[in-house]
Motif scaffolding. Structure first.
Motif, PDB file in Angstrom:
ATOM      1  N   CYS A 727       0.741   7.352  -5.376  1.00 33.36           N
ATOM      2  CA  CYS A 727       0.277   6.947  -6.704  1.00 33.36           C
ATOM      3  C   CYS A 727       0.681   5.510  -7.029  1.00 33.36           C
ATOM      4  O   CYS A 727       0.157   4.914  -7.959  1.00 33.36           O
ATOM      5  N   ASP A 728       1.628   4.949  -6.297  1.00 36.17           N
ATOM      6  CA  ASP A 728       1.992   3.542  -6.527  1.00 36.17           C
ATOM      7  C   ASP A 728       1.248   2.665  -5.515  1.00 36.17           C
ATOM      8  O   ASP A 728       1.405   2.819  -4.301  1.00 36.17           O
ATOM      9  N   ARG A 729       0.463   1.742  -6.056  1.00 33.29           N
ATOM     10  CA  ARG A 729      -0.432   0.957  -5.215  1.00 33.29           C
ATOM     11  C   ARG A 729       0.277   0.167  -4.114  1.00 33.29           C
ATOM     12  O   ARG A 729      -0.210   0.118  -2.984  1.00 33.29           O
ATOM     13  N   PRO A 730       1.443  -0.481  -4.389  1.00 27.44           N
ATOM     14  CA  PRO A 730       2.080  -1.252  -3.305  1.00 27.44           C
ATOM     15  C   PRO A 730       2.406  -0.389  -2.093  1.00 27.44           C
ATOM     16  O   PRO A 730       2.289  -0.850  -0.958  1.00 27.44           O
ATOM     17  N   GLY A 774      -4.686  14.512  -4.919  1.00 22.53           N
ATOM     18  CA  GLY A 774      -3.440  14.668  -5.671  1.00 22.53           C
ATOM     19  C   GLY A 774      -2.617  15.864  -5.253  1.00 22.53           C
ATOM     20  O   GLY A 774      -1.545  16.095  -5.790  1.00 22.53           O
ATOM     21  N   GLU A 775      -3.097  16.626  -4.293  1.00 20.38           N
ATOM     22  CA  GLU A 775      -2.310  17.789  -3.869  1.00 20.38           C
ATOM     23  C   GLU A 775      -1.363  17.390  -2.750  1.00 20.38           C
ATOM     24  O   GLU A 775      -1.552  17.736  -1.592  1.00 20.38           O
ATOM     25  N   GLN A 776      -0.353  16.642  -3.127  1.00 21.32           N
ATOM     26  CA  GLN A 776       0.547  16.103  -2.111  1.00 21.32           C
ATOM     27  C   GLN A 776       1.450  17.172  -1.493  1.00 21.32           C
ATOM     28  O   GLN A 776       2.031  16.968  -0.448  1.00 21.32           O
ATOM     29  N   GLY A 777       1.540  18.307  -2.156  1.00 20.91           N
ATOM     30  CA  GLY A 777       2.411  19.353  -1.649  1.00 20.91           C
ATOM     31  C   GLY A 777       1.886  19.994  -0.362  1.00 20.91           C
ATOM     32  O   GLY A 777       2.633  20.597   0.402  1.00 20.91           O
ATOM     33  N   GLN A 778       0.593  19.849  -0.150  1.00 15.75           N
ATOM     34  CA  GLN A 778      -0.049  20.446   1.034  1.00 15.75           C
ATOM     35  C   GLN A 778       0.595  19.930   2.320  1.00 15.75           C
ATOM     36  O   GLN A 778       0.646  18.731   2.550  1.00 15.75           O
ATOM     37  N   PRO A 779       1.106  20.816   3.180  1.00 17.83           N
ATOM     38  CA  PRO A 779       1.725  20.315   4.413  1.00 17.83           C
ATOM     39  C   PRO A 779       0.669  19.936   5.444  1.00 17.83           C
ATOM     40  O   PRO A 779      -0.442  20.453   5.426  1.00 17.83           O
ATOM     41  N   GLU A 806      -7.931  -4.825  -4.961  1.00 13.77           N
ATOM     42  CA  GLU A 806      -8.394  -5.135  -6.314  1.00 13.77           C
ATOM     43  C   GLU A 806      -7.368  -4.624  -7.315  1.00 13.77           C
ATOM     44  O   GLU A 806      -6.699  -3.625  -7.063  1.00 13.77           O
ATOM     45  N   SER A 807      -7.305  -5.332  -8.432  1.00 15.05           N
ATOM     46  CA  SER A 807      -6.292  -4.901  -9.394  1.00 15.05           C
ATOM     47  C   SER A 807      -6.673  -3.529  -9.939  1.00 15.05           C
ATOM     48  O   SER A 807      -7.848  -3.157  -9.960  1.00 15.05           O
ATOM     49  N   SER A 808      -5.699  -2.793 -10.361  1.00 19.89           N
ATOM     50  CA  SER A 808      -5.928  -1.398 -10.680  1.00 19.89           C
ATOM     51  C   SER A 808      -6.847  -1.212 -11.887  1.00 19.89           C
ATOM     52  O   SER A 808      -7.412  -0.156 -12.084  1.00 19.89           O
ATOM     53  N   ASP A 809      -6.999  -2.270 -12.701  1.00 17.54           N
ATOM     54  CA  ASP A 809      -7.835  -2.080 -13.891  1.00 17.54           C
ATOM     55  C   ASP A 809      -9.219  -2.710 -13.713  1.00 17.54           C
ATOM     56  O   ASP A 809      -9.895  -2.978 -14.685  1.00 17.54           O
ATOM     57  N   HIS A 810      -9.650  -2.954 -12.466  1.00 21.85           N
ATOM     58  CA  HIS A 810     -10.903  -3.691 -12.311  1.00 21.85           C
ATOM     59  C   HIS A 810     -12.098  -2.911 -12.864  1.00 21.85           C
ATOM     60  O   HIS A 810     -13.067  -3.491 -13.299  1.00 21.85           O
ATOM     61  N   VAL A 811     -12.004  -1.594 -12.831  1.00 20.80           N
ATOM     62  CA  VAL A 811     -13.130  -0.812 -13.342  1.00 20.80           C
ATOM     63  C   VAL A 811     -13.188  -0.934 -14.862  1.00 20.80           C
ATOM     64  O   VAL A 811     -14.255  -1.115 -15.449  1.00 20.80           O
ATOM     65  N   GLU A 812     -12.014  -0.900 -15.474  1.00 21.03           N
ATOM     66  CA  GLU A 812     -11.967  -0.862 -16.928  1.00 21.03           C
ATOM     67  C   GLU A 812     -12.208  -2.225 -17.566  1.00 21.03           C
ATOM     68  O   GLU A 812     -12.332  -2.334 -18.769  1.00 21.03           O
ATOM     69  N   LYS A 813     -12.236  -3.281 -16.744  1.00 23.80           N
ATOM     70  CA  LYS A 813     -12.339  -4.616 -17.337  1.00 23.80           C
ATOM     71  C   LYS A 813     -13.784  -5.050 -17.615  1.00 23.80           C
ATOM     72  O   LYS A 813     -13.986  -6.108 -18.186  1.00 23.80           O
ATOM     73  N   SER A 814     -14.751  -4.293 -17.160  1.00 22.86           N
ATOM     74  CA  SER A 814     -16.141  -4.751 -17.281  1.00 22.86           C
ATOM     75  C   SER A 814     -16.537  -4.856 -18.752  1.00 22.86           C
ATOM     76  O   SER A 814     -16.039  -4.100 -19.590  1.00 22.86           O
TER      77      SER A 814
END
Lengths: 837, 658
Positions: A727-730, A774-779, A806-814
């Motif tokens: 979930c953290d982009r870096p 998002g189901e990171q628990g899955q082995p 791309e920056s994480s807000d590129h979709v929301e910036k339009s």
């Protein structure tokens, strides 16, 4: 404008024009303005207005509404918007036809409305005018509409933002009206100035002659901005005309608006045409002898109070083209407080040349220093900061009085410590003012630190080390002072010419180390965690630089420091634990761990890895775990003995811990560690430059299939794939880079894959998709090299890399989403209102 | 108003204030630095101290060798230690009405005063002051009595002989007044004269003045005192602190509007910051113990030790010292640790609120529970069984001349692994160490003195604005060792008045008013007349009755009824009969209007002359002169009573009567 936005625009305008619908916040209006600006810059505003008549309707509607019904925000927005459109001349004419601009910016418009008392409206009015003032028609409009007079009064506005914007706009109008008049400066003499410019200049002139300080300040601000933004022949004429008035200000007692005056002089002095300065011409036009600038500066340096003269002196010294005599005078002003301190404490103040130049005006400096504690502290801190700023610049005076400055810094620190007993009464009062003054101590330590690079006599160096030691040792030193003292000590130790082993024992550093370590020991035991932390940082840096030097190793190992550092791994404060981890990592890299009496060296080493792994697995704070991850990466990179003994075991032990860490920096650092490991097992990534010299490898890398098997066993891929959907982009970016590197490296291996075996990948891909959802628990089932290769090939890693870039807000910036947001907020507000009933 | 200064020690003051009709002693400090001239009293037989050579004069005369011994290059008196008492000759101490005690360190001379001077008054102090003061006295008596010493040296005190002695004996002052320690019986008797008071409690002294203790923030129960009458206020500030340690914070506001502020008990180490010193203490302690050494902290059984234990409580775990034993050895160790926990109302807010949880206010309770801190009455007994090294020992006395500390100095002095850390600022650590030289043990000087420093004083004085400041002379100039530090002295306007031992100061203000009560029935009979807006006057005829420094106006007795001549006069008849009172006049006579009035009444040929004090109106025809001045009017006419009365009535028309 894209069709979707054009479709939403009428609804937006309707919302804005409707006084009953409040717009949620200013930021969306600002964003809208930015968007309109980009739209108008890209195309014709006139066309835009014609295609979207709702925009003009909005402006007309705002004017038609009764003044009390307009929301100040929307009014301000409309003013800015109108200005943005009117920046293009044809659009300006179009708007003018309907008298719309006169309505908005004229005297009958918002200027006379009650809403004018709201600062945002005045600010919007100025911003609108600033946008439209781009062409000759605009100039006429400004002249006729009375806007310039309004701007004169707005210079003294109660809102600083409005006042500053008004002043800036006046400068802009002046420059605009003078555009095209640049050629032939002679034509500018006398009354040949355009009416609008003449009006502004007359106003400035009148203000300069005023006795009211605010008026003078306003005039000076306008001039400062004027000279700061452009250099043209007309600005030179302007200075010729106003320079004497400015010089005349110096005859007043006290000098009005001294700070603004300093700014103006520096602005004028800096305003030489760029090409001339670069082109090697000796001086810009302004600096020619007849314009009086240097004389005024010189006079000002001698009559301003020391704290006001300081910034002017520093600014003057930073100039490229200033006469030598003035530079000397300015430097003298900067040095004066320090010379006074040296005199008062009866130290011989440096070479006689410096002194002679600084005797003039020194009584004023002494008065300031002795007048009150706060004045003394203020002046000294300012002086030390100025000299610190000047020190590394190429423009600093050639004869840099290193000795005087070091002596002054040393004596100031001693005064702060209360460890010097001056015989003169001035000295006694200075002592009283400075004793225990943390602010001055910090400034002096910073300054002393920067002086480490200059050549200093051995005797003086001894004094420096003595005062640093005294500060480090003193129980009265506050944590911040100690931190600065450690930093300064480090600089002096490292810069004192040579590392200790190559010196004969006469030089200060090695002797100093022997005295320093007991102090360091004590500070490592301090009850104040900030002190323990700075002491550890100091130790880390010193070890990094001197870890290989015999003298240093001897003193360090003879001391308790390694043992104490080890104990601090269990410190209650997480920052200290983190610093202790870094310090231990560094000490261990250099083989400087304490050999405990009970256990052998090897056990200590094993113990350290165990201790660090313990911290990594159980420490509740992020900082120590991050530090451990960094230390492990460093150890792997430097082939630390403990790691090199069984690298695979090491990686296998560390990876499960870092991969499940809650702190993203630890996970990112874990990927870094994997990267280092891969580089070591697979070789460096192929250099992009064909001419890069690659060092011959000590041992040829193992065959690729074997390496892949090992990587699978170590669960490197599990970690990397999981991190890809972090979930953290870096972290995701780093994982992506890592997998791309692996893909690149394993390309030759693709032959392993039989064409019909693609079904192997499906289960892996299915798991990856679930992870992505998002189901990171899955082995993930135990991976085989073949599956990995197939997965690497089938994944669009390059595409993922560019998406992650791309920056994480590129979709929301339009702009479309912006318009939707504004409309949605209004809708929500409406719903809420409905709910209330 | 006078101040008699009986002590020259700025932090162990003893002053007497004569204010109205009262004689008030302010504090009763005992200067114990005199003990530094004596040999230590070892608890365990010390061969080194027993076999010291006697001292002889340069000419070989050895008549003093029984009294004076040479030790480590210094000469010490081999006798029971003696203390320097406050001045007893300056004023007859039996006239002292009350003694006000500000904190437990400033009452150590109390038995000398209350038991040997004929003192019959009352002592006022807060409860913690008394209880902890008793502990300090008990410890002192115990330390000295348990090492009985037959010899008491007096020969060396002879002035002619003292001159021949080496320093510092030669320079010791007031040696003739030095006295041996008091006994426990004297202590009990002295303490029985104390009356307990609480902060802000108002105590009337003979109706003349009121005294009030205020929290001073320095120690448990420590106080400053306000001594005030209706119109005068003297503040006595002694041992105050603005730092947040364990006691209740200092009450500054009540010190405002003082006529005189007597300022004593400032920090003895103005350049040291207590926080830095605590840090230094902890770091050095940790370093020594980690190296396997022992730490000795010579200290008083109460006060800073509570704060030190609290710091250590937070520090030992982080420094990895949890397994190190801390020993607190004092005959009163147990009581001191327990007393500190029960005086909740005298503690700072934080600690007070703990009591309601309920938790012990000081964390040393937990240290004791977890066996990290152990306390013993002395080194004998249980301690020798439990003793484990390396360890940290807190014990007294900070002078290093008596108490268990002497034993540890002898025991640990020879090893450089051990450290002695001085935290009490009362004794010069170098002088304290003199009889133990040469010493291999490390010495760290971390004086922790939380009392006001000069910056805080200057802020305090700005805040409370007293008219006059009185302080010991030491505070009016920089300390001798730092003569350039002009900031290390009291700087205020007007400059402070300074005092030294055996000096009498006339305090620079005069009493101008006294409060008098009027009985209600008398007040009822008054008929005030407004002579200016807001100001009314009334004449009062009454009897002034004064008793217990209270003044009351009572109605005068009725005029005596005519009685038969036979009856003997009664005492009340001595009161003079009230005569019928003439009305009092007020106002001024406007000359012009007066002249017009005279003309209206038929006088002519009027001349007015201006004089330095007023006017003279001349009626030339009548050969009459009217002299009008600010506070008198004279009519001078020859034998014409009719004329005079007429003129008088005209004058009276212009004046108000009441």
């Amino acid at each position: 404008m894209d069709p979707e936005c054009a479709r939403l625009l009428p609804a937006l305008c309707a919302v804005l024009a409707d006084p009953s619908q409040a717009v949620a916040d200013d930021t969306c209006l600002e964003k809208l303005l930015d968007w309109f600006k980009t739209v108008t810059e890209a195309g014709s505003s006139l066309l835009l207005l014609q295609e979207n008549p709702c925009l003009v309707d909005l402006l007309t509607h705002v004017l038609d509404l009764k003044p009390q019904n307009v929301s100040p925000r929307v009014l301000s927005f409309s003013l800015c918007l109108a200005g943005t459109f009117a920046a293009q001349e044809d659009c300006f004419e179009y708007l003018q036809q309907g008298q719309l601009l006169l309505g908005l910016f004229g005297e009958a418009g918002p200027l006379s409305w009650a809403a004018w008392s709201v600062p945002i409206v005045r600010s919007g009015w100025i911003r609108g005018l600033r946008s439209l003032a781009q062409h000759p028609s605009a100039l006429h409009f400004l002249g006729d509409s009375g806007a310039v007079d309004a701007l004169f009064s707005l210079q003294g506005d109660s809102s600083l933002f409005v006042a500053s914007a008004a002043s800036q706009l006046l400068v802009h109008i002046l420059a605009l009206s003078m555009q095209g008049k640049a050629a032939g400066s002679s034509s500018l003499q006398g009354s040949a100035w355009p009416a609008c410019a003449q009006k502004i200049v007359d106003h400035v002139e009148a203000c300069l002659c005023s006795t009211a300080a605010p008026q003078v300040t306003q005039a000076l601000n306008v001039l400062t901005t004027t000279f700061g933004r452009c250099h043209n022949p007309w600005t030179e004429v302007l200075w010729g005309q106003l320079g004497p008035l400015v010089a005349h200000l110096l005859e007043n007692e006290p000098i009005p608006a001294a700070h603004s005056l300093v700014d103006l002089l520096l602005s004028v002095a800096r305003s030489g045409p760029r090409d001339m300065a670069v082109g090697g011409s000796s001086s810009p036009v302004f600096a020619s002898a007849d314009c009086g600038l240097w004389e005024t500066t010189a006079r000002m340096l001698s009559c301003l109070s020391p704290s006001q003269a300081g910034p002017l002196a520093l600014g003057t010294l930073k100039l490229q083209n200033c006469p030598q005599a003035l530079r000397s005078q300015a430097f003298g002003v900067l040095l004066q407080p320090l010379v006074c301190i040296l005199r008062a404490t009866a130290q011989a103040p440096g070479p006689p040349g410096v002194l002679d130049e600084t005797t003039e005006g020194s009584s004023m400096t002494v008065d300031t220093l002795l007048s009150s504690k706060s004045a003394c502290v203020g002046l000294l801190c300012q002086t030390l900061a100025h000299l610190e700023e000047l020190q590394p610049l190429p423009q600093r005076p050639l004869h840099w009085p290193q000795t005087l400055l070091v002596e002054a810094a040393v004596i100031i620190l001693k005064l702060c410590e209360g460890s010097v007993a001056p015989s003169s009464s001035e000295g006694g009062r200075l002592c009283g003012a400075l004793a225990g003054c943390v602010r001055v101590q910090r400034a002096a330590l910073d300054f002393l630190g920067t002086l480490s690079q200059g050549a200093t006599s051995q005797e003086l160096m001894l004094q420096v080390f003595a005062v640093l030691l005294e500060t480090l040792e003193s129980p009265a030193s506050s944590p911040t002072v100690l931190k600065k003292a450690f930093q300064a000590t480090l600089r002096w130790l490292l810069d004192s010419s040579l590392p200790p082993s190559s010196l004969d024992l006469g030089l200060p550093a090695p002797l100093f180390l022997k005295e320093l370590f007991p102090v360091l020991q004590k500070r490592l035991c301090s009850p104040c965690w900030e002190v323990r932390d700075s002491a550890l940082e100091f130790l880390t840096h010193l070890t990094a630089c001197w870890g290989g030097e015999a003298d240093f190793r001897e003193v360090l190992l003879a001391s308790e420091v390694p043992k104490l550092t080890w104990q601090l791994l269990r410190d209650p404060e997480s920052y200290v634990r983190a610093s202790a981890v870094t310090a231990m990592g560094r000490l261990s890299s250099q083989g400087l761990q304490a050999a405990s009496e009970s256990s052998g060296h090897l056990e200590v080493q094993q113990g350290l890895v165990g201790e660090l792994l313990h911290i990594l697995s159980v420490d509740s704070e992020g900082f120590p775990r991050r530090a451990v991850a960094r230390v492990f990466t460093e150890w792997l990179r430097d082939s630390h003995a403990d790691v090199a003994r069984d690298t695979e075991w090491f990686v296998a032990t560390v990876l499960p811990m870092v991969s499940r860490d809650l702190d993203w920096e630890v996970r990112a650092q874990g990927l870094e560690l994997v990267q280092v490991f891969l580089a070591q097992t697979l070789g460096q990534s192929s250099p992009h430059c064909p001419y890069v010299v690659t060092l011959p490898k000590a041992s040829p890398p193992s065959p690729l299939p074997e390496v892949l098997r090992t990587l699978c066993q170590l669960q490197v891929f599990d970690f990397a794939f999981r991190a890809l959907f972090d979930c953290d982009r870096p972290v995701a970016q780093k994982a992506c880079d890592l997998l791309l590197f692996l893909k690149d490296k394993t390309a030759p291996c693709s032959g392993l894959q039989e064409p019909g075996e693609s079904s192997d990948v499906t289960s892996v891909e299915a798991t990856l998709q679930r992870w992505q959802a998002g189901e990171q628990g899955q082995p993930l089932s135990t991976l085989e090299p073949k599956e990995v290769l197939a997965a690497l090939r089938s994944m669009d890693l390059e595409g993922l890399q560019s998406r992650l870039a791309e920056s994480s807000d590129h979709v929301e910036k339009s702009p479309q989403s912006l318009l939707q947001d504004v409309l949605a907020t209004v809708a929500v507000l409406e719903e809420n209102v409905a709910d209330c009933y | 108003m006078k101040l008699y200064c009986l002590s020259g020690h700025p932090t162990l003051p003893c002053n007497i204030l004569k204010f109205k009709s009262t004689t008030i002693m302010l504090d009763c400090g005992l200067d114990m630095t005199s003990t530094l001239n004596f040999l230590p009293l070892p608890l365990v037989q010390s061969p080194r101290l027993c076999n010291l050579p006697g001292w002889s004069l340069k000419d070989g005369n050895a008549f003093l060798d029984k009294e004076l011994k040479e030790c480590s290059g210094h000469v010490f008196v081999d006798s029971v230690p003696e203390f320097c008492l406050p001045e007893t000759e300056l004023i007859d101490l039996s006239t002292v009405d009350v003694i006000l005690i500000s904190n437990y360190h400033c009452m150590m001379a109390l038995p000398y005063i209350t038991e040997h001077t004929g003192f019959t008054g009352t002592v006022y102090a807060t409860e913690p002051t008394v209880q902890i003061g008793r502990l300090l006295m008990e410890e002192l008596v115990n330390f000295i009595e348990r090492v009985p010493k037959a010899q008491s040296a007096s020969l060396w005190k002879n002035k002619d002989i003292q001159r021949l002695l080496p320093s510092p004996l030669k320079d010791a002052v007031e040696v003739s007044t030095w006295r041996r320690c008091y006994t426990m019986q004297e202590v009990n008797s002295a303490l029985s004269k104390i009356q307990l008071v609480g902060y802000s409690q108002k105590i009337e002294l003979f109706g003349a003045v009121q005294v009030t203790p205020l929290s001073s923030g320095y120690a448990l129960g420590s106080s400053n005192w306000i001594i005030q009458s209706h119109y005068e206020k003297v503040s006595y500030v002694s041992g105050s602190s603005l730092l947040t340690t364990h006691p209740q914070p200092m009450d500054q506001t009540s010190l405002k509007n003082s006529d005189v502020l007597v300022l004593t008990g400032l920090t003895q180490i103005p350049t040291a910051n207590p926080d830095g010193m605590v840090g230094e203490f902890c770091s050095n302690l940790a370093l020594t113990v980690r190296n396997g050494g022992n730490v000795l902290v010579p200290c008083y059984p109460s006060g800073v030790i509570y704060d030190l234990l609290e710091c250590l409580y937070q520090y030992i775990d982080s420094a990895g010292l949890s397994s190190i034993p801390f020993y607190f050895i004092s005959p009163v160790a147990n009581s001191s640790l327990e007393f500190s926990q029960i005086f909740a109302e005298w503690l700072c807010h934080n600690k007070q609120s703990k009591v309601y949880l309920p938790e012990p206010p000081f964390p040393h309770a937990e240290l004791i529970q977890t066996n990290k801190l152990k306390h013993y009455p002395s080194i004998h007994g249980d301690f020798s069984n439990d003793f484990r090294q390396p360890c940290v020992v807190f014990t007294g006395h900070p002078s290093l001349r008596f108490g268990d500390v002497v034993h540890f100095m002898e025991l640990w002095g020879k090893s450089s692994l051990n450290t002695v850390i001085f935290t009490e600022p009362d004794f010069s650590y170098l002088e304290a160490l003199a009889p133990y030289q040469p010493l291999a043990m490390k010495c760290i000087y971390c004086p922790i003195d939380t009392r006001l420093n000069f910056i805080q004083v200057s802020k305090l004085l700005k805040e409370v604005q007293p008219l006059h400041v009185v302080c010991p002379e030491q505070y009016t100039q920089p300390p001798p060792a730092q003569s350039h530090r002009m900031d290390l002295m009291i700087d205020c306007q007007p400059p402070p008045m300074s005092y030294r031992r055996a000096e009498v100061l006339a305090l620079p203000f005069k009493r101008r008013y006294e409060k008098i009560e009027i009985m209600p029935e008398l007040a009822d009979s008054l008929v005030p007349m407004e002579i200016k807006p807001g100001i009314s006057l009334a004449t009062v005829s009454a009897v002034l009755h004064t008793k217990d420094n209270k003044h009351v106006l009572q109605p005068p007795p009725r005029p005596a009824q005519p009685t038969s001549g036979k009856k003997r006069k009664r005492v009340s008849d001595d009161v003079p009969d009230c005569q019928v009172l003439k009305p009092l006049l007020s106002g001024s006579i406007p000359v012009e209007q007066f002249v017009q009035t005279l003309e209206k009444h038929g006088f002519s040929d009027i001349k007015v002359e201006d004089t330095a004090k007023g006017h003279i109106v001349l009626l030339q025809e009548a050969e009459t002169l009217i002299q009008i001045e600010e506070d008198s009017t004279h009519i001078i006419c020859d034998n014409d009573e009719m004329l005079r009365v007429r003129l008088r009535d005209l004058v009276l028309k212009f004046l108000q009567k009441f």
